[in-house]
Enzyme design. Structure first.
Site, PDB file in Angstrom:
ATOM      1  N   HIS A  99       0.949  -1.269   0.106  1.00 39.89           N
ATOM      2  CA  HIS A  99      -0.065   0.039   0.002  1.00 39.89           C
ATOM      3  C   HIS A  99       0.748   1.150   0.053  1.00 39.89           C
ATOM      4  O   HIS A  99       1.911   1.380   0.608  1.00 39.89           O
ATOM      5  CB  HIS A  99      -0.954   0.187   1.238  1.00 39.89           C
ATOM      6  CG  HIS A  99      -1.844  -1.137   1.165  1.00 39.89           C
ATOM      7  ND1 HIS A  99      -2.644  -1.443   0.347  1.00 39.89           N
ATOM      8  CD2 HIS A  99      -1.954  -1.916   2.095  1.00 39.89           C
ATOM      9  CE1 HIS A  99      -3.322  -2.412   0.785  1.00 39.89           C
ATOM     10  NE2 HIS A  99      -3.085  -3.137   1.748  1.00 39.89           N
ATOM     11  N   ARG A 139       7.086  -5.119   3.689  1.00 37.45           N
ATOM     12  CA  ARG A 139       5.932  -5.884   3.351  1.00 37.45           C
ATOM     13  C   ARG A 139       5.877  -5.891   1.903  1.00 37.45           C
ATOM     14  O   ARG A 139       5.704  -4.665   1.048  1.00 37.45           O
ATOM     15  CB  ARG A 139       4.876  -5.564   3.880  1.00 37.45           C
ATOM     16  CG  ARG A 139       3.179  -6.080   3.582  1.00 37.45           C
ATOM     17  CD  ARG A 139       2.146  -5.763   4.302  1.00 37.45           C
ATOM     18  NE  ARG A 139       1.862  -4.538   4.219  1.00 37.45           N
ATOM     19  CZ  ARG A 139       0.527  -3.979   4.838  1.00 37.45           C
ATOM     20  NH1 ARG A 139       0.055  -4.890   5.648  1.00 37.45           N
ATOM     21  NH2 ARG A 139       0.453  -2.835   4.751  1.00 37.45           N
ATOM     22  N   ASP A 166      18.682  -8.770  -0.284  1.00 33.39           N
ATOM     23  CA  ASP A 166      20.086  -8.457  -0.781  1.00 33.39           C
ATOM     24  C   ASP A 166      20.292  -7.005  -0.282  1.00 33.39           C
ATOM     25  O   ASP A 166      21.486  -6.640  -0.205  1.00 33.39           O
ATOM     26  CB  ASP A 166      20.316  -8.904  -2.172  1.00 33.39           C
ATOM     27  CG  ASP A 166      20.458 -10.092  -2.605  1.00 33.39           C
ATOM     28  OD1 ASP A 166      20.354 -11.157  -1.818  1.00 33.39           O
ATOM     29  OD2 ASP A 166      20.388 -10.524  -3.838  1.00 33.39           O
ATOM     30  N   GLU A 218      -4.620 -12.072   7.936  1.00 35.57           N
ATOM     31  CA  GLU A 218      -5.764 -10.928   7.848  1.00 35.57           C
ATOM     32  C   GLU A 218      -6.995 -11.309   7.164  1.00 35.57           C
ATOM     33  O   GLU A 218      -7.745 -10.519   6.475  1.00 35.57           O
ATOM     34  CB  GLU A 218      -5.001  -9.886   7.349  1.00 35.57           C
ATOM     35  CG  GLU A 218      -4.349  -9.960   5.886  1.00 35.57           C
ATOM     36  CD  GLU A 218      -3.511  -8.872   5.244  1.00 35.57           C
ATOM     37  OE1 GLU A 218      -4.005  -7.673   5.772  1.00 35.57           O
ATOM     38  OE2 GLU A 218      -2.698  -8.911   4.274  1.00 35.57           O
ATOM     39  N   ASP A 272      -8.223  -5.765   7.755  1.00 34.52           N
ATOM     40  CA  ASP A 272      -8.876  -6.622   6.605  1.00 34.52           C
ATOM     41  C   ASP A 272      -9.280  -7.907   7.243  1.00 34.52           C
ATOM     42  O   ASP A 272     -10.259  -8.194   6.655  1.00 34.52           O
ATOM     43  CB  ASP A 272      -7.366  -7.141   5.759  1.00 34.52           C
ATOM     44  CG  ASP A 272      -7.081  -5.966   4.526  1.00 34.52           C
ATOM     45  OD1 ASP A 272      -8.014  -5.536   4.103  1.00 34.52           O
ATOM     46  OD2 ASP A 272      -5.895  -5.725   4.278  1.00 34.52           O
TER      47      ASP A 272
END
Length: 248
Positions: free
Chosen positions: A39, A64, A78, A140, A166
């Site tokens: 988001h 995320r 990495d 969620e 959610d």
């Protein structure tokens, strides 16, 4: 606040592509961040740069992702991510895919080729990397709650992070955090119990610090997501403008 509450790490969700926001959050006392590629406006290149604003040893340099994409997850790791949060995990198969993308062989299928040198110390680089990186499944949805034992039983899953908004929507409720009763609150307690049973850590997104402190005691949080950068800006901006207009 008790000593137990004070020791629970707090992470800020960062949705703007800014190294300065990351640095400011850590300087303000946050223990880490969740750089949010799901988001907001943070793209992969920006996220990799933002990770360089975090000290290399910080265990809560989380990102995320929008989906279980091996290429994107590999680049984030990495670049220094110490945790990958995979959204809306509802099956053991999805959990295994996250493990495969985040862990080196033999546990997973992550490719060896770090762009940020000496990320992991020790004689066995792959084993050190697997120990250093947290594979975080985000539950969620009601389906994820029902499959919690299968998801958390996957070898290589290190943590479960609950997305309450959610989760609420999946129960037919308004999409907001900080539930004190009802199916979302019950699910949080249930997931905390299942996390302990499977030996994985447990985190929860909260918007209110007082609510988060209560959840530390009620559900036994190991870390808490606390606030979102854009919401902080909006809240402070509204209060500032209202104060000006009220004083004029």
């Amino acid at each position: 606040m008790s000593a137990q509450e004070a020791l629970v790490p707090a992470l800020l969700h960062v949705t703007t592509p800014s190294m300065a926001v990351v640095e400011s959050a850590l300087d303000a006392g946050y223990d880490g961040v969740v750089i949010d590629l799901q988001h907001g406006e943070v793209g992969l290149d920006a996220a990799c740069r933002m990770l360089r604003a975090i000290p290399r040893g910080n265990a809560y340099a989380f990102a995320r992702v929008a989906s279980i994409d091996f290429g994107a997850i590999g680049r984030l790791l990495d670049s220094g991510a110490r945790g990958i949060v995979a959204p809306t995990v509802e099956t053991a198969g999805q959990a295994r895919a996250v493990v495969s993308a985040t862990k080196y062989p033999p546990l997973g299928g992550r490719s060896l080729g770090p762009s940020r040198p000496a990320l992991y110390g020790g004689e066995d680089y792959c084993a050190a990397g697997n120990a250093a990186v947290a594979t975080v499944v985000q539950i969620e949805s009601a389906a994820g709650v029902e499959a919690a034992d299968e998801i958390l039983g996957v070898d290589g899953v290190d943590s479960v992070y609950v997305g309450p908004a959610d989760l609420a929507v999946s129960y037919g409720l308004p999409g907001r955090p900080d539930w004190t009763s009802g199916p979302v609150a019950d699910a949080v307690v249930h997931l905390a119990e299942r996390a302990r049973a499977h030996g994985v850590t447990f985190g929860l997104y909260c918007s209110d610090p007082a609510f988060a402190a209560g959840q530390v005691l009620r559900a036994g949080l190991d870390y808490v997501g606390l606030g979102i950068d854009l919401m902080f800006i909006g809240r402070h901006a509204r209060a500032t403008v209202a104060a000006l207009k009220g004083a004029s």
